[in-house]
Design an enzyme around this catalytic site. Structure first.
Site, PDB file in Angstrom:
ATOM      1  NE  ARG A 101     -53.717  12.885 -14.674  1.00 29.92           N
ATOM      2  CZ  ARG A 101     -53.122  14.019 -14.330  1.00 29.92           C
ATOM      3  NH1 ARG A 101     -53.638  14.810 -13.422  1.00 29.92           N
ATOM      4  NH2 ARG A 101     -51.999  14.401 -14.919  1.00 29.92           N
ATOM      5  CE  LYS A 136     -33.878  -3.957 -21.944  1.00 29.27           C
ATOM      6  NZ  LYS A 136     -32.597  -3.770 -21.258  1.00 29.27           N
ATOM      7  CE  LYS A 168     -31.216  -9.260 -26.730  1.00 21.42           C
ATOM      8  NZ  LYS A 168     -32.113  -8.373 -25.977  1.00 21.42           N
ATOM      9  CD  GLU A 198     -27.205  -9.802 -26.502  1.00 19.58           C
ATOM     10  OE1 GLU A 198     -28.058  -8.919 -26.287  1.00 19.58           O
ATOM     11  OE2 GLU A 198     -27.197 -10.905 -25.931  1.00 19.58           O
ATOM     12  CG  ASP A 219     -25.116  -7.068 -24.213  1.00 19.77           C
ATOM     13  OD1 ASP A 219     -25.682  -5.972 -24.030  1.00 19.77           O
ATOM     14  OD2 ASP A 219     -25.328  -8.066 -23.511  1.00 19.77           O
TER      15      ASP A 219
END
Length: 288
Positions: A101, A136, A168, A198, A219
């Protein structure tokens, strides 16, 4: 970071993942299959895609039982069709079923990421724009998932918060503006580290340019705004790299690349993909 088929950190993780799944033992196998029983497990694809995680599966079975014999028939990056045999593992049936598995889970996820990445890369055929991933990723699986992106033909963005300055929107708010953020960063980082900013509009692009950013991210901009941003950046600072990000899909990625950006970052490579259907079937069983 290059995955070379054996990584001490990965081995430690596999030990922990096996503890999670196996616990005190595979009770079903123990009560249904005699001790000493041996088998050959055939690992095969049940749908088309790109193979990834073969060395990882090998390592899982080696850790479960060093006497198991693992033979790979494909390499990571190979194209698969339904029915393709990826590998065989032979030896103790108890050991094969204990590792099955975990080995399949890892191969399925990594192959799914590689397959998704290859789809995006194919959309950029003939263009120089580079496809990269993001942070992410699944906690604890970043190294593997970013490896799968490379297998699929993509490249890696930063691995963590430690290896580049990426300013950012919240950093801009906290610092009091792009110029202030870049100035503070430049004064403290080594000369080998880059600064990416950004931006969400052309006004911010101009500010990032004036501040001396090494990379400017566009962005969630419209195609027209991206094209204008690229034109301004390349006219004033040809060495500055331009990255596009935000809501990139298979239907939009080529148009974004045609705006002239150098890099497109796509979070869905590692957070929105379908695991490839891969199975293990016992074949040629024999009593030990």
């Amino acid at each position: 970071m290059i995955f070379n088929g054996y990584n001490e950190g990965l081995a430690d993780s596999i030990h922990e993942w096996l503890k999670e799944d196996v616990g005190s033992g595979d009770v079903t196998t123990q009560v249904t299959i005699p001790a000493g029983h041996e088998s050959k497990g055939i690992i095969h694809a049940k749908e088309s895609g790109i193979a990834a995680g073969i060395p990882v599966a090998r390592l899982v079975f080696e850790i479960v039982d060093p006497t198991l014999v693992f033979k790979a028939y494909v390499q990571d990056g190979d194209s698969l069709v339904k029915g393709t045999v990826l590998a065989e593992v032979e030896g103790s049936t108890h050991s094969i079923l204990t590792g099955e598995r975990l080995a399949l889970n890892l191969m399925q996820r990594l192959s799914g990421i590689a397959t998704r990445t290859r789809q995006f890369v194919n959309e950029l055929d003939g263009l120089s724009t580079r496809l990269v991933d993001t942070r992410k990723t699944t906690p604890g699986h970043r190294m593997l998932e970013k490896y799968a992106v490379r297998v699929g033909g993509g490249a890696n963005h930063r691995f963590g918060l430690y290896d580049a300055v990426m300013i950012k929107d919240n950093h801009i708010k906290g610092a009091g503006g792009i110029s202030a953020a870049v100035q503070r960063a430049r004064a403290q980082i080594p000369h080998t580290m880059t600064i990416e900013v950004e931006t969400e509009n052309l006004e911010q692009v101009e500010e990032a340019l004036s501040a001396g950013a090494d990379i400017i991210m566009l962005d969630n901009m419209t195609p027209a705004s991206m094209e204008e941003a690229v034109k301004r950046i390349k006219a004033k600072a040809p060495h500055v790299r331009v990255e596009a990000s935000g809501n990139v899909s298979l239907t939009t990625v080529r148009g974004i690349a045609q705006s002239g950006v150098d890099i497109i970052s796509v979070g869905r490579l590692t957070y929105s993909f379908n695991s490839l259907d891969i199975s293990l079937d016992l074949n040629g069983k024999k009593e030990g």
